[in-house]
Write an enzyme that holds these catalytic residues in place. Structure first.
Site, PDB file in Angstrom:
ATOM      1  N   ARG A  62       0.814  -1.214   0.000  1.00  0.00           N
ATOM      2  CA  ARG A  62       0.000   0.000   0.000  1.00  0.00           C
ATOM      3  C   ARG A  62       0.849   1.266   0.000  1.00  0.00           C
ATOM      4  NH1 ARG A  62      -4.205   0.547   4.638  1.00  0.00           N
ATOM      5  NH2 ARG A  62      -5.322  -1.008   3.444  1.00  0.00           N
ATOM      6  N   HIS A 106     -19.809   8.770  -0.098  1.00  0.00           N
ATOM      7  CA  HIS A 106     -20.084   7.424   0.411  1.00  0.00           C
ATOM      8  C   HIS A 106     -21.585   7.162   0.291  1.00  0.00           C
ATOM      9  CE1 HIS A 106     -19.435   3.815   2.723  1.00  0.00           C
ATOM     10  NE2 HIS A 106     -20.512   4.128   3.434  1.00  0.00           N
ATOM     11  N   ASP A 142     -14.390   6.482   6.130  1.00  0.00           N
ATOM     12  CA  ASP A 142     -15.771   6.974   6.034  1.00  0.00           C
ATOM     13  C   ASP A 142     -16.208   7.724   7.289  1.00  0.00           C
ATOM     14  OD1 ASP A 142     -15.930   5.760   3.519  1.00  0.00           O
ATOM     15  OD2 ASP A 142     -16.663   3.880   4.366  1.00  0.00           O
TER      16      ASP A 142
HETATM   17  C1  GRF Z   1     -20.935   5.297  -5.868  1.00  0.00           C
HETATM   18  O1  GRF Z   1     -22.124   4.790  -5.336  1.00  0.00           O
HETATM   19  C2  GRF Z   1     -20.047   5.823  -4.769  1.00  0.00           C
HETATM   20  O2  GRF Z   1     -20.741   6.439  -3.751  1.00  0.00           O
HETATM   21  C3  GRF Z   1     -19.429   4.547  -4.286  1.00  0.00           C
HETATM   22  O3  GRF Z   1     -19.193   3.765  -5.432  1.00  0.00           O
HETATM   23  C4  GRF Z   1     -20.085   4.180  -6.454  1.00  0.00           C
HETATM   24  C5  GRF Z   1     -19.231   4.644  -7.580  1.00  0.00           C
HETATM   25  O4  GRF Z   1     -19.984   4.998  -8.691  1.00  0.00           O
HETATM   26  N1  GRF Z   1     -18.259   4.794  -3.480  1.00  0.00           N
HETATM   27  P1  GRF Z   1     -19.344   5.818  -9.885  1.00  0.00           P
HETATM   28  O5  GRF Z   1     -18.009   5.152 -10.240  1.00  0.00           O
HETATM   29  O6  GRF Z   1     -19.162   7.241  -9.449  1.00  0.00           O
HETATM   30  O7  GRF Z   1     -20.323   5.682 -11.014  1.00  0.00           O
END
Ligand code: GRF
Length: 213
Positions: A62, A106, A142
């Site tokens: 990482r 999130h 988060d």
């Molecule tokens: C979204 O629901 C975001 O909140 C979550 O993963 C999804 C990603 O969607 N972390 P995108 O790649 O922005 O279409």
């Protein structure tokens, strides 16, 4: 002009919503993905945005990945780093490097349901309201100061997929809004609380659409 770097892992629909919002005073300097297959890269390139890949599988651990990512980001000297569906956990040193200038979306009403599978957890727990949260990124996953939230009702017939779709519609509203507030210098952070100066959502950074909106 405030420079933004947006990090994605896949579809990139939140990145797309931010690009389409064409926020005055914001320039999207680059979109960076940790996967070469991230679909959002094509959208970024088609819109004349520099799009690059820092493939996490190419790094031993990482820290090595975080360092490579930081180098790729810093080349653009961004004012704001926007995590938009970026699905790698970032190390503490990386997070501290961008503290106060890195935000995430999130798909839950934090602090409920941090981590993965938020829509399934919402259905299983029986909550009546679910939603999305835009927050500053801090070392605890988060958990950073909340900038904006949007709630959607959880219907008796909702499935993980239907709930995800409803939440995503709201994500595409609150994320460009939160970025705009940052760019306009309207976010004041005190401890865990964020004040939006002259917020132009119905209230200070939240919205609840009507059930069939
Ligand atoms: C979204 O629901 C975001 O909140 C979550 O993963 C999804 C990603 O969607 N972390 P995108 O790649 O922005 O279409």
């Amino acid at each position: 002009m405030k420079k933004l770097v947006i990090l994605i892992s896949g579809r990139g629909s939140n990145m797309e919503a931010i690009v389409r919002a064409a926020i005055p005073g914001a320039k999207i300097a680059a979109v960076i993905a940790n996967k070469p297959t991230a679909a959002g890269l094509a959208f970024a390139r088609a819109h004349g945005i520099e799009a690059e890949v820092v493939d996490h599988t190419a790094y031993a651990d990482r820290d090595a990945f975080d360092n490579a990512l930081a180098i790729a980001i810093d080349r653009h000297e961004p004012d704001l780093v926007v995590l938009a569906g970026f699905m790698r956990v970032l190390g503490d040193a990386f997070v501290r490097r961008y503290e106060g200038r890195m935000i995430n979306i999130h798909p839950s009403l934090l602090p409920s349901f941090p981590g993965l599978h938020t829509h399934r957890k919402a259905i299983e727990s029986g909550v009546r309201l679910h939603g999305a949260t835009v927050h500053f990124v801090t070392p605890t996953l988060d958990c950073g100061p909340i900038i904006a939230q949007a709630a959607v009702p959880v219907g008796a017939d909702d499935t993980e997929a239907s709930l995800a779709a409803k939440v995503l519609v709201q994500e595409h509203v609150i994320y460009p809004q939160a970025v705009r507030w940052f760019v306009e210098g309207r976010l004041r952070v005190e401890g865990n609380r964020v004040t939006v100066i002259d917020a132009d959502l119905p209230s200070d950074g939240w919205m609840v659409p009507l059930p069939d909106a």
